[in-house]
Design a protein around this motif. Structure first.
Motif, PDB file in Angstrom:
ATOM      1  N   ILE A   1      -1.828   5.627  16.853  1.00 29.95           N
ATOM      2  CA  ILE A   1      -1.178   5.057  15.674  1.00 29.95           C
ATOM      3  C   ILE A   1      -1.420   5.991  14.499  1.00 29.95           C
ATOM      4  N   VAL A   2      -0.356   6.334  13.776  1.00 26.44           N
ATOM      5  CA  VAL A   2      -0.475   7.200  12.597  1.00 26.44           C
ATOM      6  C   VAL A   2       0.054   6.445  11.389  1.00 26.44           C
ATOM      7  N   ARG A   3      -0.712   6.467  10.322  1.00 23.91           N
ATOM      8  CA  ARG A   3      -0.249   5.897   9.051  1.00 23.91           C
ATOM      9  C   ARG A   3      -0.560   6.874   7.929  1.00 23.91           C
ATOM     10  N   LEU A   4       0.429   7.158   7.105  1.00 27.04           N
ATOM     11  CA  LEU A   4       0.263   7.995   5.921  1.00 27.04           C
ATOM     12  C   LEU A   4       0.785   7.215   4.726  1.00 27.04           C
ATOM     13  N   GLY A   5       0.143   7.349   3.574  1.00 29.80           N
ATOM     14  CA  GLY A   5       0.627   6.599   2.425  1.00 29.80           C
ATOM     15  C   GLY A   5      -0.113   6.873   1.143  1.00 29.80           C
ATOM     16  N   HIS A   6       0.308   6.151   0.099  1.00 24.79           N
ATOM     17  CA  HIS A   6      -0.189   6.392  -1.264  1.00 24.79           C
ATOM     18  C   HIS A   6      -1.448   5.613  -1.612  1.00 24.79           C
ATOM     19  N   ILE A   7      -1.677   4.459  -0.954  1.00 23.77           N
ATOM     20  CA  ILE A   7      -2.783   3.592  -1.335  1.00 23.77           C
ATOM     21  C   ILE A   7      -3.568   3.169  -0.103  1.00 23.77           C
ATOM     22  N   LYS A   8      -4.874   3.155  -0.233  1.00 21.45           N
ATOM     23  CA  LYS A   8      -5.767   2.708   0.837  1.00 21.45           C
ATOM     24  C   LYS A   8      -6.108   1.239   0.650  1.00 21.45           C
ATOM     25  N   GLY A   9      -6.369   0.546   1.740  1.00 18.89           N
ATOM     26  CA  GLY A   9      -6.783  -0.847   1.662  1.00 18.89           C
ATOM     27  C   GLY A   9      -8.184  -0.995   1.098  1.00 18.89           C
TER      28      GLY A   9
ATOM     29  N   LEU B   1       0.811  -1.218   0.000  1.00 19.45           N
ATOM     30  CA  LEU B   1       0.000   0.000   0.000  1.00 19.45           C
ATOM     31  C   LEU B   1       0.851   1.278   0.000  1.00 19.45           C
ATOM     32  N   GLN B   2       2.146   1.108  -0.159  1.00 18.47           N
ATOM     33  CA  GLN B   2       3.074   2.233  -0.317  1.00 18.47           C
ATOM     34  C   GLN B   2       2.970   3.244   0.822  1.00 18.47           C
ATOM     35  N   THR B   3       3.114   2.734   2.032  1.00 16.72           N
ATOM     36  CA  THR B   3       3.154   3.590   3.215  1.00 16.72           C
ATOM     37  C   THR B   3       4.337   4.540   3.134  1.00 16.72           C
ATOM     38  N   VAL B   4       4.144   5.770   3.606  1.00 18.29           N
ATOM     39  CA  VAL B   4       5.267   6.708   3.700  1.00 18.29           C
ATOM     40  C   VAL B   4       5.627   7.015   5.154  1.00 18.29           C
ATOM     41  N   ALA B   5       4.689   6.805   6.085  1.00 18.91           N
ATOM     42  CA  ALA B   5       4.978   7.039   7.505  1.00 18.91           C
ATOM     43  C   ALA B   5       4.081   6.136   8.351  1.00 18.91           C
ATOM     44  N   TYR B   6       4.694   5.565   9.408  1.00 16.08           N
ATOM     45  CA  TYR B   6       3.926   4.736  10.349  1.00 16.08           C
ATOM     46  C   TYR B   6       4.504   4.960  11.744  1.00 16.08           C
ATOM     47  N   LEU B   7       3.655   5.408  12.649  1.00 16.31           N
ATOM     48  CA  LEU B   7       4.072   5.718  14.023  1.00 16.31           C
ATOM     49  C   LEU B   7       3.211   4.973  15.020  1.00 16.31           C
ATOM     50  N   ILE B   8       3.839   4.518  16.101  1.00 16.96           N
ATOM     51  CA  ILE B   8       3.113   4.041  17.275  1.00 16.96           C
ATOM     52  C   ILE B   8       3.564   4.899  18.448  1.00 16.96           C
ATOM     53  N   ILE B   9       2.616   5.612  19.047  1.00 12.71           N
ATOM     54  CA  ILE B   9       2.898   6.472  20.197  1.00 12.71           C
ATOM     55  C   ILE B   9       2.250   5.831  21.416  1.00 12.71           C
ATOM     56  N   LYS B  10       3.062   5.502  22.399  1.00  9.25           N
ATOM     57  CA  LYS B  10       2.584   4.840  23.609  1.00  9.25           C
ATOM     58  C   LYS B  10       2.906   5.709  24.814  1.00  9.25           C
ATOM     59  N   ASN B  11       1.887   5.983  25.636  1.00  9.25           N
ATOM     60  CA  ASN B  11       2.071   6.830  26.824  1.00  9.25           C
ATOM     61  C   ASN B  11       2.715   8.162  26.462  1.00  9.25           C
ATOM     62  N   ASP B  12       2.249   8.730  25.345  1.00  7.20           N
ATOM     63  CA  ASP B  12       2.705  10.043  24.862  1.00  7.20           C
ATOM     64  C   ASP B  12       4.188  10.090  24.499  1.00  7.20           C
ATOM     65  N   SER B  13       4.775   8.951  24.217  1.00  4.95           N
ATOM     66  CA  SER B  13       6.153   8.878  23.730  1.00  4.95           C
ATOM     67  C   SER B  13       6.175   8.097  22.418  1.00  4.95           C
ATOM     68  N   ILE B  14       6.970   8.569  21.469  1.00  3.77           N
ATOM     69  CA  ILE B  14       7.083   7.850  20.199  1.00  3.77           C
ATOM     70  C   ILE B  14       7.876   6.575  20.445  1.00  3.77           C
ATOM     71  N   TRP B  15       7.234   5.436  20.227  1.00  3.44           N
ATOM     72  CA  TRP B  15       7.870   4.150  20.495  1.00  3.44           C
ATOM     73  C   TRP B  15       8.352   3.483  19.205  1.00  3.44           C
ATOM     74  N   HIS B  16       7.561   3.594  18.154  1.00  2.00           N
ATOM     75  CA  HIS B  16       7.968   3.039  16.863  1.00  2.00           C
ATOM     76  C   HIS B  16       7.728   4.088  15.784  1.00  2.00           C
ATOM     77  N   GLU B  17       8.683   4.165  14.855  1.00  2.33           N
ATOM     78  CA  GLU B  17       8.584   5.189  13.803  1.00  2.33           C
ATOM     79  C   GLU B  17       9.303   4.682  12.563  1.00  2.33           C
ATOM     80  N   SER B  18       8.574   4.622  11.439  1.00  2.17           N
ATOM     81  CA  SER B  18       9.157   4.180  10.181  1.00  2.17           C
ATOM     82  C   SER B  18       8.735   5.131   9.064  1.00  2.17           C
ATOM     83  N   TYR B  19       9.681   5.402   8.172  1.00  4.60           N
ATOM     84  CA  TYR B  19       9.394   6.242   7.012  1.00  4.60           C
ATOM     85  C   TYR B  19       9.898   5.541   5.750  1.00  4.60           C
TER      86      TYR B  19
END
Length: 389
Positions: A350-358, A88-106
């Motif tokens: 959870i934040v996801r940004l990208g080019h294609i929707k499921g 789906l050509q994701t450009v950004a994916y974040l998991i924020i836990k307890n107001d801290s960025i725990w996982h981050e991919s671009y």
């Protein structure tokens, strides 16, 4: 040589004739559509299209950077999540836990400060602006009539529709929500340089306040009411009341129908990044409070994330609602699969940004990628828990 001259002469005549016909039949907005979207190989709006339109800046103030978890990026994405990002050509994916960025991919050259189009996630922002205007007394309540701001509104039920009807997608407006047709009203709205004229040309043809029907024109009309009520451009109002107090790290841009004094394409089109979009999720999770300041009435926040219509539990006021794997959540959603997902019970965003929707079917109002982004995030968080034992 004479043949070429005649060929180009007749080609020029043909092109001029087509343009004239577009103006005669009132589809001249297609010229802008061809120039900005179709000529670039796209069949619909795309993540970086904001660079081809006029924009108004959503100004920041002092930045409040997100905390970074001690075990930041310590758990890799699951195989299913990685495959989904690829497909789906994701450009950004974040998991924020307890107001801290725990996982981050671009991906695809994007980074933490890269701008991309929010698309309809902006609808959630417009509803928050409505809540602020009510909180300030500039709009009386969700029950205030739209004709108080636009008495020229047309249609059999024009005098009945309220700002709350617009926010909850129960407007009764004549609107065609087809993104891939060049002749639909949503396409005209995207490319026309007089958006107010387009919206006020609509009719309230059905009785409002009766049922859920997702129409982008409703949000645009709502934004026009907010602008009238506050006397401010929507971008400035959002900047002053949200973007700045929430400590956004970057300026954002909101697409306009024309410059310099145009209106925001409010049903879509805020250009920002995953970290700053996530701030709206945090504000909602905290019931409208930020750093001890009540930016929004907590009762209004509750209203946003409560279904208005029992038969349409997927939507409240400006926010999508669901239950995934026994987790109650609400989320912002945009064309092509933009998401800010809030799961209050576990303090997760959870934040996801990208080019294609499921895939989205007629039997499920939520696209299937939503489930992947949530379920796989929890698998990663479970793995984190095992490491900490």
């Amino acid at each position: 040589m004479r043949f070429l001259k005649n060929f180009f002469k007749w080609l020029a005549i043909l092109l001029v004739s087509i343009i004239i016909l577009m103006y005669i039949f009132d589809v001249d907005y297609l010229i802008r559509a061809v120039r900005t979207i179709y000529f670039r190989g796209h069949t619909t709006a795309f993540l970086d299209d904001y660079t081809h339109f006029p924009n108004r800046e959503i100004k920041k103030r002092t930045a409040q950077p997100w905390a970074i978890a001690k075990d930041y990026n310590s758990v890799p994405a699951t195989e299913v999540l990685e495959q989904t990002h690829k497909e789906l050509q994701t450009v950004a994916y974040l998991i924020i836990k307890n107001d801290s960025i725990w996982h981050e991919s671009y991906f695809d050259g994007y980074g933490k400060d890269s701008k991309s189009n929010s698309f309809s996630m902006a609808k959630s922002v417009v509803t928050l602006a409505l809540g602020k205007a009510i909180m300030e007394g500039k709009i009386k309540s969700l029950d205030q009539k739209v004709v108080d701001f636009f008495p020229e509104l047309k249609g059999e039920f024009a005098k009945e529709v309220t700002v709350g009807d617009l926010s909850s997608m129960a407007s009764g407006l004549s609107w065609d929500e087809r993104y891939y047709s060049p002749f639909s009203i949503v396409t005209r709205a995207y490319f026309d340089d007089d958006l107010k004229k387009v919206i006020l040309g609509l009719e309230v043809k059905d009785k409002p306040g009766q049922s859920f029907s997702y129409l982008s024109g409703a949000t645009q009309l709502l934004a026009m009411c907010i602008e009238k009520a506050t006397g401010e451009y929507l971008s400035d109002y959002v900047s002053k009341n949200f973007w700045q107090p929430m400590g956004a790290e970057n300026e954002a841009l909101w697409q306009l129908d024309h410059e310099p004094d145009g209106i925001e394409k409010a049903y879509c089109c805020i250009a920002s990044n995953a970290r700053d979009f996530a701030r709206f999720g945090k504000l909602m999770k905290q019931n409208g409070k930020w750093n001890g300041q009540q930016l929004l009435d907590s009762k209004f926040v509750k209203k946003c994330v409560t279904p208005r219509f029992p038969e349409s539990p997927q939507y409240g006021y400006g926010w999508w609602l669901h239950n995934v794997s026994s987790k109650q959540l609400y989320y912002m959603r945009g064309h092509l699969g933009q998401f800010v997902i809030v799961i209050p019970e576990d303090d997760v965003i959870i934040v996801r940004l990208g080019h294609i929707k499921g895939l989205q079917t007629e039997t499920d109002p939520h696209s299937n990628d939503l489930y992947v982004y949530v379920d796989e995030a929890y698998k990663m968080l479970d793995e984190r828990g095992k490491k900490q034992e």
